[in-house]
Design an enzyme around this catalytic site. Structure first.
Site, PDB file in Angstrom:
ATOM      1  NE  ARG A 295     -26.287 -31.444  24.629  1.00  0.00           N
ATOM      2  CZ  ARG A 295     -27.138 -32.393  24.291  1.00  0.00           C
ATOM      3  NH1 ARG A 295     -27.696 -32.365  23.103  1.00  0.00           N
ATOM      4  NH2 ARG A 295     -27.438 -33.363  25.110  1.00  0.00           N
TER       5      ARG A 295
ATOM      6  NE  ARG B  16     -33.625 -38.803  27.309  1.00  0.00           N
ATOM      7  CZ  ARG B  16     -33.100 -38.050  26.340  1.00  0.00           C
ATOM      8  NH1 ARG B  16     -33.864 -37.403  25.499  1.00  0.00           N
ATOM      9  NH2 ARG B  16     -31.804 -37.934  26.244  1.00  0.00           N
TER      10      ARG B  16
ATOM     11  NE  ARG C 110     -26.338 -36.816  27.484  1.00  0.00           N
ATOM     12  CZ  ARG C 110     -25.537 -36.373  26.502  1.00  0.00           C
ATOM     13  NH1 ARG C 110     -24.311 -35.978  26.747  1.00  0.00           N
ATOM     14  NH2 ARG C 110     -25.989 -36.336  25.278  1.00  0.00           N
TER      15      ARG C 110
ATOM     16  CE  LYS D  99     -32.763 -39.352  20.897  1.00  0.00           C
ATOM     17  NZ  LYS D  99     -31.423 -39.710  21.385  1.00  0.00           N
TER      18      LYS D  99
ATOM     19  NE  ARG E 103     -23.923 -33.935  20.826  1.00  0.00           N
ATOM     20  CZ  ARG E 103     -25.077 -34.505  21.207  1.00  0.00           C
ATOM     21  NH1 ARG E 103     -25.833 -35.119  20.327  1.00  0.00           N
ATOM     22  NH2 ARG E 103     -25.435 -34.487  22.469  1.00  0.00           N
TER      23      ARG E 103
HETATM   24  P1  ADP Z   1     -29.247 -36.653  24.244  1.00  0.00           P
HETATM   25  O1  ADP Z   1     -30.302 -37.464  23.527  1.00  0.00           O
HETATM   26  O2  ADP Z   1     -28.019 -36.471  23.414  1.00  0.00           O
HETATM   27  O3  ADP Z   1     -28.976 -37.093  25.654  1.00  0.00           O
HETATM   28  P2  ADP Z   1     -31.103 -34.418  24.672  1.00  0.00           P
HETATM   29  O4  ADP Z   1     -30.847 -33.052  24.183  1.00  0.00           O
HETATM   30  O5  ADP Z   1     -32.246 -35.189  24.101  1.00  0.00           O
HETATM   31  O6  ADP Z   1     -29.728 -35.159  24.424  1.00  0.00           O
HETATM   32  O7  ADP Z   1     -31.297 -34.416  26.262  1.00  0.00           O
HETATM   33  C1  ADP Z   1     -30.424 -33.730  27.144  1.00  0.00           C
HETATM   34  C2  ADP Z   1     -30.897 -33.878  28.584  1.00  0.00           C
HETATM   35  O8  ADP Z   1     -32.203 -33.292  28.752  1.00  0.00           O
HETATM   36  C3  ADP Z   1     -31.078 -35.311  29.076  1.00  0.00           C
HETATM   37  O9  ADP Z   1     -29.851 -35.868  29.528  1.00  0.00           O
HETATM   38  C4  ADP Z   1     -32.093 -35.119  30.217  1.00  0.00           C
HETATM   39  O10 ADP Z   1     -31.486 -34.583  31.390  1.00  0.00           O
HETATM   40  C5  ADP Z   1     -33.008 -34.056  29.658  1.00  0.00           C
HETATM   41  N1  ADP Z   1     -34.165 -34.633  28.901  1.00  0.00           N
HETATM   42  C6  ADP Z   1     -34.388 -34.545  27.565  1.00  0.00           C
HETATM   43  N2  ADP Z   1     -35.519 -35.192  27.212  1.00  0.00           N
HETATM   44  C7  ADP Z   1     -36.023 -35.713  28.372  1.00  0.00           C
HETATM   45  C8  ADP Z   1     -37.165 -36.505  28.668  1.00  0.00           C
HETATM   46  N3  ADP Z   1     -38.021 -36.907  27.720  1.00  0.00           N
HETATM   47  N4  ADP Z   1     -37.374 -36.862  29.960  1.00  0.00           N
HETATM   48  C9  ADP Z   1     -36.536 -36.481  30.941  1.00  0.00           C
HETATM   49  N5  ADP Z   1     -35.423 -35.744  30.726  1.00  0.00           N
HETATM   50  C10 ADP Z   1     -35.159 -35.365  29.454  1.00  0.00           C
END
Ligand code: ADP
Length: 220
Positions: free
Chosen positions: A159, A88, A170, A15, A126
């Site tokens: 990360r 999400r 996750r 994404k 990554r």
């Molecule tokens: P990835 O898609 O690789 O898990 P992101 O950078 O999108 O990585 O998200 C990292 C973390 O940030 C998630 O595991 C969550 O804890 C938090 N997060 C991101 N977007 C949301 C969201 N829309 N709602 C709730 N938590 C979120």
């Protein structure tokens, strides 16, 4: 609104990379809730949020919805945006859909499909450059000098939440809380499903652009 694009898919499905390419091509901002939360954690006292992100669980809908609402009010997002990592949960999807429908806007939702084992390998391999943000993968897109950025020579970083147990959590959160959104968006006629397996980012981008063009022309 010209271009409201939502990228939906598991962690590791690409994404972020597609969002960056779309931002450059459509000239609209890239809104990544993960980046916004990490930035917030680095900037202010955000102990609770930091703990949740580190554990691999999701931050509360209230916090995230408010953060996105504020960002969408900024002038550069008026004409369109690419959402990466949001919505999400069903509550977030309903919140956003209400907002878009009230504005008479129908987004294109790009759903990236990828095999579970590929996701694990991508996430655990990554690496990113903390200086310029370039992304690498030790398994399938390594830098030419191991551990260092090709562009500026900075030492590459992993990360905090890209460790095996957190990655599994996750992916579990994705299965339980995010995957049900596929049906929600399909019912509204906003969904485009794309098989992202075995495709280099540029080839996947071609498909993503084709799907957006196709959906947009059908709306007119
Ligand atoms: P990835 O898609 O690789 O898990 P992101 O950078 O999108 O990585 O998200 C990292 C973390 O940030 C998630 O595991 C969550 O804890 C938090 N997060 C991101 N977007 C949301 C969201 N829309 N709602 C709730 N938590 C979120």
């Amino acid at each position: 609104m010209r271009s409201a694009v939502i990228l939906l898919g598991a962690p590791g499905s690409g994404k972020g990379t597609q969002a960056r390419l779309l931002k450059a091509c459509l000239g609209v901002p890239h809104l990544s809730t993960g980046d916004m939360l990490r930035e917030r954690i680095g900037r202010v006292e955000a102990g609770d949020v930091a703990q949740v992100v580190r554990s691999g669980a999701l931050v509360s809908d209230d916090v995230v919805n408010r953060m996105v609402d504020r960002r969408l009010e900024e002038p550069d997002a008026r004409d369109g945006f690419v959402l990466d990592g949001y919505p999400r949960t069903m509550a977030q999807a309903e919140h956003l859909a209400g907002r878009l429908e009230a504005a008479g806007s129908a987004p294109v939702v790009i759903y990236l499909l990828l095999d579970y084992n590929v996701l694990i390998s991508r996430l655990s391999g990554r690496r990113h450059c903390p200086c310029c943000g370039a992304l690498y993968n030790v398994n399938d897109a390594p830098p030419s000098r191991p551990g260092y950025c090709d562009l500026d020579g900075c030492v590459l970083a992993t990360r905090e939440d890209d460790t095996e147990p957190v990655i599994r959590r996750r992916l579990e959160a994705y299965e339980k809380q995010t995957r049900p959104l596929v049906g929600f968006f399909r019912e509204r006629g906003w969904l485009c499903e794309i098989d992202a397996g075995d495709l280099r980012p540029e080839a996947l981008f071609e498909k993503v652009c084709g799907a957006i063009r196709d959906k947009s022309s059908r709306k007119q």
